[in-house]
Design a protein around this motif. Structure first.
Motif, PDB file in Angstrom:
ATOM      1  N   PRO A 294      -3.281   2.527  47.470  1.00 49.82           N
ATOM      2  CA  PRO A 294      -3.460   1.942  45.904  1.00 49.82           C
ATOM      3  C   PRO A 294      -4.194   0.960  45.524  1.00 49.82           C
ATOM      4  O   PRO A 294      -3.963  -0.188  46.212  1.00 49.82           O
ATOM      5  N   VAL A 295      -4.856   0.979  44.429  1.00 56.14           N
ATOM      6  CA  VAL A 295      -5.888  -0.827  43.757  1.00 56.14           C
ATOM      7  C   VAL A 295      -4.770  -0.428  42.532  1.00 56.14           C
ATOM      8  O   VAL A 295      -4.627   0.232  42.193  1.00 56.14           O
ATOM      9  N   PRO A 296      -4.789  -1.707  42.257  1.00 51.43           N
ATOM     10  CA  PRO A 296      -4.241  -2.343  40.859  1.00 51.43           C
ATOM     11  C   PRO A 296      -5.153  -1.541  39.683  1.00 51.43           C
ATOM     12  O   PRO A 296      -6.522  -2.275  39.623  1.00 51.43           O
TER      13      PRO A 296
ATOM     14  N   PHE B 297      -8.317   0.966  49.043  1.00 53.31           N
ATOM     15  CA  PHE B 297      -8.456   0.213  49.888  1.00 53.31           C
ATOM     16  C   PHE B 297      -7.933   0.728  50.931  1.00 53.31           C
ATOM     17  O   PHE B 297      -6.761   1.732  51.234  1.00 53.31           O
TER      18      PHE B 297
ATOM     19  N   GLY C  80     -11.544  -0.280  47.566  1.00 50.00           N
ATOM     20  CA  GLY C  80     -11.411  -1.100  46.612  1.00 50.00           C
ATOM     21  C   GLY C  80     -10.513  -2.864  47.002  1.00 50.00           C
ATOM     22  O   GLY C  80     -10.046  -4.007  46.627  1.00 50.00           O
TER      23      GLY C  80
ATOM     24  N   ILE D 260      -4.275  -6.810  46.302  1.00 51.04           N
ATOM     25  CA  ILE D 260      -4.267  -6.220  47.811  1.00 51.04           C
ATOM     26  C   ILE D 260      -3.759  -6.739  49.137  1.00 51.04           C
ATOM     27  O   ILE D 260      -3.356  -5.902  50.103  1.00 51.04           O
TER      28      ILE D 260
ATOM     29  N   MET E 268     -10.863  -5.092  39.390  1.00 55.78           N
ATOM     30  CA  MET E 268     -10.593  -3.722  40.697  1.00 55.78           C
ATOM     31  C   MET E 268     -11.713  -2.803  39.886  1.00 55.78           C
ATOM     32  O   MET E 268     -12.754  -1.862  40.768  1.00 55.78           O
TER      33      MET E 268
ATOM     34  N   GLN F 189       7.659  -5.185  40.659  1.00 56.17           N
ATOM     35  CA  GLN F 189       8.338  -4.603  40.221  1.00 56.17           C
ATOM     36  C   GLN F 189       7.746  -3.166  41.581  1.00 56.17           C
ATOM     37  O   GLN F 189       8.562  -2.136  41.045  1.00 56.17           O
TER      38      GLN F 189
ATOM     39  N   PRO G 160     -11.292  -6.318  47.846  1.00 56.78           N
ATOM     40  CA  PRO G 160     -11.848  -7.658  47.197  1.00 56.78           C
ATOM     41  C   PRO G 160     -13.158  -7.910  48.506  1.00 56.78           C
ATOM     42  O   PRO G 160     -12.681  -8.079  49.456  1.00 56.78           O
TER      43      PRO G 160
ATOM     44  N   LEU H 127       0.925   0.711  41.643  1.00 55.43           N
ATOM     45  CA  LEU H 127       0.664  -0.426  40.855  1.00 55.43           C
ATOM     46  C   LEU H 127       0.361  -0.742  39.227  1.00 55.43           C
ATOM     47  O   LEU H 127      -0.700  -0.253  39.233  1.00 55.43           O
TER      48      LEU H 127
END
Lengths: 263, 172
Positions: A104-106, A91, A60, B7, A111, B46, A62, A141
């Protein structure tokens, strides 16, 4: 359905004894990066069906994959000759920081592309099918996609399957207040290839994936729902901490027979 | 300011307790420092500070597991207080990419040298510093605990190659 355990050093003697009902082993790739472990891996691959599971490829993140990490992972895969390989929808590091664990990743289309590209690259290098595992996290996220749509798109675009961690699904459902059965039914069943399961811990009102507890009945029930819904090929017990003696491990394995409908 | 993605910001929040404290006090102000897209800005804003802290403690717990393996004697003396002491020492110290378990362990040793000097095993501290260095040989006097007392010893560390080394301890 194949039934197996995650290979851990404290379990080595029990595993080498050929415990009843254990068809397969899941190897954590990072535990076998040292060449000193090669002979162990070769011995295991001769006796068991193997899966190779990664923790540190950080699909995850980038940008380009860490090529050193990928090559080390691929070396273990060559030695183990597994049925498939797996990693996480997560990630673990960025260009500056190594968090050392899954985060967690969005759930966004961008993604999906990042992880799908990374998954395809790893599968191509290893020449093995790749599965992606859902994680648990205390941080969630928000993004443009629902988690199940995100996972479905990921499997389609990445040409990969899903390693559904039943315990992680249960923990997230309790911590975030959703129905795991409904969540499951939003997943495309054909993507689900393998399951992970292990007991959870609860502290206060929060649930945690301690990997240290016996499997609770509600997890077996959820795993049975998944097995009835999807063509699951394997289920692996992922006990990492407080690893019990052989007798208790065999009780844990026998619980997995209930998922498979064995007696 | 260079563009940054969600990220990267999340990883900074999870690894830096000082940043998490600032975020808890003023989420919008903290997020405004970053050149994020509006969607990413909203996604970070959030996040619950409490949830971030819980996740960060889990990550610190993994770092603690690695340190514990490097300092078995010291951590044995610290017993149940070890994890909390490590969390205290590492909460505001991100684990940089160039960093590794030994750097975390050395930093914890330096912390214990001030906070809990009697619980810090000097031989373990010398060992990790040697492994982290480029030295080929190190000799250090150490006091090791024996029953209710202690005895003086010489600790000799010799590096044979990048990954192989030997340790000897002699009574004096």
């Amino acid at each position: 359905m194949l039934i197996g355990v995650g290979y851990r050093h404290p379990l080595a003697r029990w595993i080498e004894s050929g415990p009843p009902g254990v068809d397969c082993l899941e190897i954590t790739a990072e535990h076998f990066f040292s060449a000193e472990q090669d002979k162990v891996l070769e011995r295991l691959s001769r006796r068991f069906s193997l899966f190779v599971h990664g923790l540190g490829l950080s699909l995850g993140t980038p940008g380009p994959l860490d090529q050193d990490a990928v090559q080390q992972f691929a070396r273990v895969v060559r030695l183990a000759d597994p049925m498939w390989i797996s990693e996480h929808v997560a990630f673990t590091r960025t260009a500056q920081v190594d968090l050392g664990h899954l985060n967690p990743v969005p759930p966004t289309r961008e993604m999906v592309d990042i992880i799908a590209d990374h998954a395809r690259a790893v599968a191509d290098i290893c020449q093995k099918p790749i599965l992606l595992e859902n994680i648990t996290s205390h941080v969630q996220l928000q993004g443009e996609l629902q988690e199940t749509d995100f996972l479905n798109m990921l499997c389609e675009k990445g040409g990969c399957g899903l390693l559904l961690d039943v315990t992680n699904l249960y923990i997230n459902s309790r911590n975030y207040g959703f129905d795991p059965t409904r969540w499951l039914q939003q997943l495309a069943p054909d993507h689900i290839v393998q399951l992970h399961i292990v007991g959870y811990a609860k502290r206060g009102e929060r649930y945690f994936d301690s990997h240290a507890e016996p499997i609770q009945p509600e997890l077996i029930q959820l795993a049975q729902e998944v097995a009835a819904y999807a063509p699951v090929r394997a289920i692996v017990l992922e006990r990492d901490e407080d690893i019990p003696q052989a007798a208790e491990m065999e009780i844990e394995i026998s619980k997995l027979w209930e998922v498979d409908g064995r007696h | 300011m260079a563009a940054i993605d969600v990220i990267a910001v999340l990883s900074q929040l999870l690894s830096d307790g000082t940043l998490r404290d600032a975020f808890a006090a003023d989420p919008s102000g903290t997020v405004a420092q970053y050149d994020l897209t509006e969607n990413d800005r909203r996604a970070i804003r959030q996040l619950s500070p409490q949830d971030l802290e819980v996740q960060a403690r889990i990550l610190l717990g993994k770092r603690w597991d690695a340190v514990r393996r490097c300092l078995p004697s010291t951590c044995g003396r610290l017993a149940t207080e070890g994890r909390e002491l490590f969390q205290q020492s590492a909460r505001k110290r991100p684990r940089l990419l160039a960093d590794h378990d030994l750097a975390d362990t050395i930093a914890f040793c330096d912390f214990l040298a001030v906070m809990r000097p009697l619980d810090l095993d000097p031989a373990e501290r010398n060992r990790v510093k040697f492994l982290h260095s480029n030295s080929w040989i190190t000799i250090r006097p150490v006091r090791s605990r024996r029953g209710h007392g202690s005895c003086r010893r010489l600790q000799l560390l010799i590096r044979l190659s990048r990954r192989r080394w030997h340790e000897f301890q002699f009574g004096v």
